[in-house]
Design an enzyme around this catalytic site. Structure first.
Site, PDB file in Angstrom:
ATOM      1  CG  ASP A 360      -2.275   0.659   0.973  1.00  0.00           C
ATOM      2  OD1 ASP A 360      -2.266   1.892   1.094  1.00  0.00           O
ATOM      3  OD2 ASP A 360      -3.287   0.024   0.665  1.00  0.00           O
ATOM      4  CG  ASP A 361       0.384   6.039   1.037  1.00  0.00           C
ATOM      5  OD1 ASP A 361       1.372   6.365   0.381  1.00  0.00           O
ATOM      6  OD2 ASP A 361      -0.458   6.851   1.472  1.00  0.00           O
ATOM      7  NE  ARG A 437      -4.044  10.462   4.176  1.00  0.00           N
ATOM      8  CZ  ARG A 437      -3.623   9.318   3.667  1.00  0.00           C
ATOM      9  NH1 ARG A 437      -3.584   9.126   2.385  1.00  0.00           N
ATOM     10  NH2 ARG A 437      -3.260   8.331   4.464  1.00  0.00           N
ATOM     11  CD1 TRP A 471      -7.407   5.844  -8.830  1.00  0.00           C
ATOM     12  CD2 TRP A 471      -6.354   5.046 -10.617  1.00  0.00           C
ATOM     13  NE1 TRP A 471      -7.289   6.868  -9.717  1.00  0.00           N
ATOM     14  CE2 TRP A 471      -6.647   6.405 -10.832  1.00  0.00           C
ATOM     15  CE3 TRP A 471      -5.702   4.341 -11.626  1.00  0.00           C
ATOM     16  CZ2 TRP A 471      -6.313   7.067 -12.016  1.00  0.00           C
ATOM     17  CZ3 TRP A 471      -5.371   5.001 -12.795  1.00  0.00           C
ATOM     18  CH2 TRP A 471      -5.667   6.351 -12.989  1.00  0.00           C
ATOM     19  CG  ASP A 472      -6.577   5.679  -1.816  1.00  0.00           C
ATOM     20  OD1 ASP A 472      -7.745   6.103  -1.788  1.00  0.00           O
ATOM     21  OD2 ASP A 472      -5.909   5.444  -0.787  1.00  0.00           O
ATOM     22  CG  ASN A 474      -6.600   9.038   0.392  1.00  0.00           C
ATOM     23  OD1 ASN A 474      -7.423   8.494   1.119  1.00  0.00           O
ATOM     24  ND2 ASN A 474      -5.683   8.368  -0.270  1.00  0.00           N
ATOM     25  CB  CYS A 520      -9.398   2.772  -3.075  1.00  0.00           C
ATOM     26  SG  CYS A 520      -9.083   3.275  -1.362  1.00  0.00           S
ATOM     27  CG  ASP A 542      -9.960   3.826   4.791  1.00  0.00           C
ATOM     28  OD1 ASP A 542      -9.697   2.941   3.953  1.00  0.00           O
ATOM     29  OD2 ASP A 542      -9.464   4.969   4.752  1.00  0.00           O
TER      30      ASP A 542
HETATM   31  C1  DGJ Z   1      -6.961   5.417   2.052  1.00  0.00           C
HETATM   32  C2  DGJ Z   1      -7.331   3.990   1.758  1.00  0.00           C
HETATM   33  O1  DGJ Z   1      -8.703   3.813   1.912  1.00  0.00           O
HETATM   34  C3  DGJ Z   1      -6.523   3.088   2.679  1.00  0.00           C
HETATM   35  O2  DGJ Z   1      -6.895   1.749   2.496  1.00  0.00           O
HETATM   36  C4  DGJ Z   1      -5.064   3.284   2.414  1.00  0.00           C
HETATM   37  O3  DGJ Z   1      -4.761   2.868   1.115  1.00  0.00           O
HETATM   38  C5  DGJ Z   1      -4.683   4.745   2.613  1.00  0.00           C
HETATM   39  N1  DGJ Z   1      -5.530   5.613   1.847  1.00  0.00           N
HETATM   40  C6  DGJ Z   1      -3.246   4.971   2.233  1.00  0.00           C
HETATM   41  O4  DGJ Z   1      -2.898   6.298   2.297  1.00  0.00           O
END
Ligand code: DGJ
Length: 732
Positions: A360-361, A437, A471-472, A474, A520, A542
């Site tokens: 992940d990240d 963020r 693919w996120d 945020n 995501c 999450d």
């Molecule tokens: C938000 C996602 O929903 C999480 O699962 C994770 O990937 C974080 N971002 C990582 O920054």
């Protein structure tokens, strides 16, 4: 005076099972679409207006297609208000939501749309409307799926004039339901880590808007609706009209009774902050709204919609492949990603039966926290001194495929990308910008940003053996400015951004057909049919608490298929609410969708590994039924019920799985029986406990589907946060 609307009678083709029929009566200008027990009909009246006639259960062949009764207009409620139009222009004093609202260059804002032409191509009906005086045209498209009766509708506006026309509002479709004071609207709402809450409100003349103003779909309101009738609609019975707007940006679905009590639903671009200067000769298309009808309650509606999504929305690749069991390292390591740490986790993940390992990240740029690095998509040399290859080779040697997290649409101001291209972000020049963020949104509507994003993604996937991208995104948009764009075209951002997002995803998939993608957005902040057409699965929330998840998953499945709904087993106490639960309970909750594991496996005891291995193996024996079967929400996990139960029945009804989950025990015993649904009544089914173990006392090992569905299963559960899954197998 009673207005007579003259309709011809449609000439109907003979009934063709499992085929959609589009019927246009020659000369009569009445159209009907039929598919799987659903009829949709519309027609042109004697004045040339296009009118809705019917949407609901099947009409018989040869039924007269007559418009709803029209009341005499008063001076306060003129004709367009009391007589529903299929896709009204904002004109003639319309007071319901228009299909389209425009401003002509001379300031005229009166738009009256009438029938111009139509075409039938196979299962698709196209009707063209035109303004009564000016060369402005709207094309409506209708396609009905023969197997589910789900109707796809969209619209295109075209400026045939010589001067620009400003489009202020544009829907993909407007729907009309018969008059009634008993309609109830269901919708899905929530927030980060609390998505997918089902709400229900009465449909009244006070307009309800299910909308996003955020630039992306958002956690707040999902672009889905379902409308039932009080006292008649329940989980497994009664009428439900439902639909979803296939768009991943700002949207609005409005629902209200009109002045004579009909329900009007309009779905399209959100008119909030919307403006599109339509140049001479230019067209603007809407995304598609998919809408269906069921006589079998909310359960029937969602089963029909799930089936439609599996066959028509998901990319071909996803249709053909069940979701692998994945391991994701986010909750275990957060940004503290290292080659050695990931390799150690990969060993453990493979040992419990995971089929995919996802970093992940934190693997790229200067990404040691959420304050820096987003935008710099090169492997961090401190964390991975030899690149990703050694880890990928190890993951593959362990029998798993490899996945990687990306957030292509965002940038930290503390990144090389931002330092090189400060003008690439969405902002109003000279104004403060909100950082959420610690990041900004890249303006993907720009051609150079789109090229850049596609370029590095393509290189990343080409140069590494990557099977899967998460693919996120945020953050939402805040100051939606497009630096350098002309003032009149600024708001094209809302449309062009999403179109380019889709273009990047489509092109990436075209270049890498085996690549799988998870959608995501800080959990489930961008789940919609637009994304679902381009990804193989979505990250639901999450919030990974297994009890909260039951409610989240219940809400999710009202709109979308369990086949794409990813759910992880994570550590206890859960980060979201500190609840402590057993590993068994966590698995039973998570295996009701696509199973993943997100725990810190390095901290697990030997017995945890044994338990996990057992459940992962058990999941693989029912995965096809969960991901391809029909879902019955037997008892929804609302706060008033301590027990919840869901059932998944394989399409051929040979296997079914019933999950029963107990939130907390009360009294000495629980006498209620759960009644399964969806089994073949005449078939005999054996039953076993998923994961092994003895059947509860009194449960026979074999009985007919009819027996199970009438006698039910007594709850074997006692305690708090416990669950069980019963597997029904048809005996040969
Ligand atoms: C938000 C996602 O929903 C999480 O699962 C994770 O990937 C974080 N971002 C990582 O920054």
């Amino acid at each position: 005076m009673r207005r007579a609307l003259l309709f011809g009678v449609a000439l109907l083709a003979p009934a063709l099972p499992a085929e959609a029929r589009v019927t246009a009566a020659p000369g009569a200008r009445v159209f009907r679409l039929d598919g799987n027990g659903v009829t949709y009909a519309l027609g042109v009246d004697d004045k040339g207006y296009l009118r809705p006639i019917h949407w609901g259960g099947p009409l018989a062949d040869g039924d007269p297609l007559v418009p709803p009764i029209v009341i005499e207009p008063s001076s306060f409620d003129p004709q367009p208000t009391v007589t529903a139009q299929e896709f009204p222009g904002q004109g003639e004093g319309l007071v319901t939501e228009p299909g389209v609202k425009v401003a002509f260059a001379d300031g005229n804002r009166d738009l009256v749309l009438k029938y111009r032409s139509h075409r039938v191509d196979g299962e698709t009906l196209t009707v063209e409307l035109a303004d009564i005086a000016r060369p402005l045209f709207v094309t409506l498209r209708y396609t009905m799926d023969p197997y589910t009766g789900v109707l796809a509708r969209s619209a295109t506006i075209r400026n045939g004039g010589k001067r620009p026309v400003r489009v202020d509002q544009l829907a993909a479709a407007v729907f009309t339901l018969p008059s009634g004071d008993d309609y109830r609207l269901s919708y899905l709402t929530g927030r980060h880590a609390a998505e997918w809450t089902l709400k229900e409100v009465s449909v009244t003349p006070a307009l309800t808007a299910i909308e996003s103003r955020r630039g992306l779909t958002g956690h707040g309101n999902n672009p889905w609706f379902a409308i039932g009738r009080a006292g008649r609609t329940a989980e497994e019975s009664g009428p439900v009209w439902f639909g979803a707007f296939a768009w991943s940006g700002s949207f609005r679905i409005s629902v209200a009774q009109d002045v004579v009590g009909r329900v009007r639903v309009a779905a399209g671009y959100n008119p909030y902050d919307f403006a599109w200067a339509l140049k001479p000769g230019e067209t603007l298309d809407t995304p598609v709204v998919y809408a269906g009808y069921s006589d079998h309650g909310m359960g029937g509606a969602s089963r029909s919609f799930h089936a439609f999504q599996l066959t028509h929305i998901l990319p071909d690749h996803a249709r053909g492949r069940l979701r692998p069991v994945l391991y994701n390292s986010w909750e275990a390591t957060a940004f503290d990603v290292t080659e050695a740490g990931q390799m150690a986790l990969a060993d453990k993940a493979a040992a419990i039966g995971a089929e995919r390992f996802v970093v992940d990240d934190g693997w790229f740029g200067a990404r040691d926290s959420d304050r820096a690095g987003l935008g710099d998509w090169t492997v961090n040399p401190r964390k991975f001194p030899h690149g990703l290859k050694p880890l990928i080779d190890k993951v593959k040697a362990l029998g798993m495929d490899f996945g990687l997290w990306v957030e292509p649409e965002s940038v930290n101001p503390d990144s090389d990308l931002y330092r090189q291209h400060p003008d690439w972000v969405i902002a109003f020049p000279g104004r403060p910008r909100t950082e959420a963020r610690n990041q900004l949104v890249l303006n993907l509507a720009r051609a150079d940003v789109r090229t850049h994003v596609l370029g590095w993604l393509d290189r990343l996937v080409s140069e590494n053996d990557i099977a899967f991208l998460k693919w996120d995104v945020n953050r939402r948009w805040t100051e939606p400015g497009w630096a350098g764009k002309s003032p009149g075209d600024q708001q094209r951002l809302y449309v062009d951004y999403v179109r380019n997002l889709y273009a990047v995803l489509d092109e990436l998939r075209r270049r890498h057909p085996a690549l799988e993608i998870e959608g995501c957005a800080g959990g489930g902040g961008r789940v919609d049919l637009g994304m679902m057409a381009r990804v193989d699965q979505v990250w639901t929330s999450d919030n990974t608490d297994p009890s909260d998840r039951l409610a989240i998953q219940d809400g999710f499945t009202h709109a979308y298929a369990p086949a794409v709904m990813m759910a992880w087993v994570t550590d206890s106490p859960n980060w979201a609410n500190t609840r402590v639960t057993s590993l068994d309970y966590r698995f039973l909750s998570a295996m009701q969708g696509g199973l993943g594991i997100g725990a810190n496996l390095l901290k697990w005891q030997a017995e945890d590994v044994v338990t996990a291995r057992k459940w992962v193996a058990a999941y693989k024996t029912i995965r096809s039924t969960i991901q391809r079967g029909q879902l019955y929400r037997l008892v929804s996990p609302d706060a008033s019920a301590s027990t919840s139960a869901t059932m998944y029945v394989a399409p051929d009804q040979r296997q079914a799985v019933l999950f029963q989950m107990l939130h907390s025990s009360m009294w000495r015993d629980n006498p209620g029986a759960i009644l399964p649904l969806g089994l073949a009544a005449e078939r005999r089914y054996s039953v076993r406990m998923l994961g092994g173990g003895a059947l509860p006392a009194g449960v026979p090992a074999v009985a007919s589907g009819a027996w199970w569905m009438t006698q039910g299963l007594r709850s074997p559960l006692k305690g708090d946060f416990v669950g069980a899954a019963f597997v029904f197998e048809a005996t040969p």
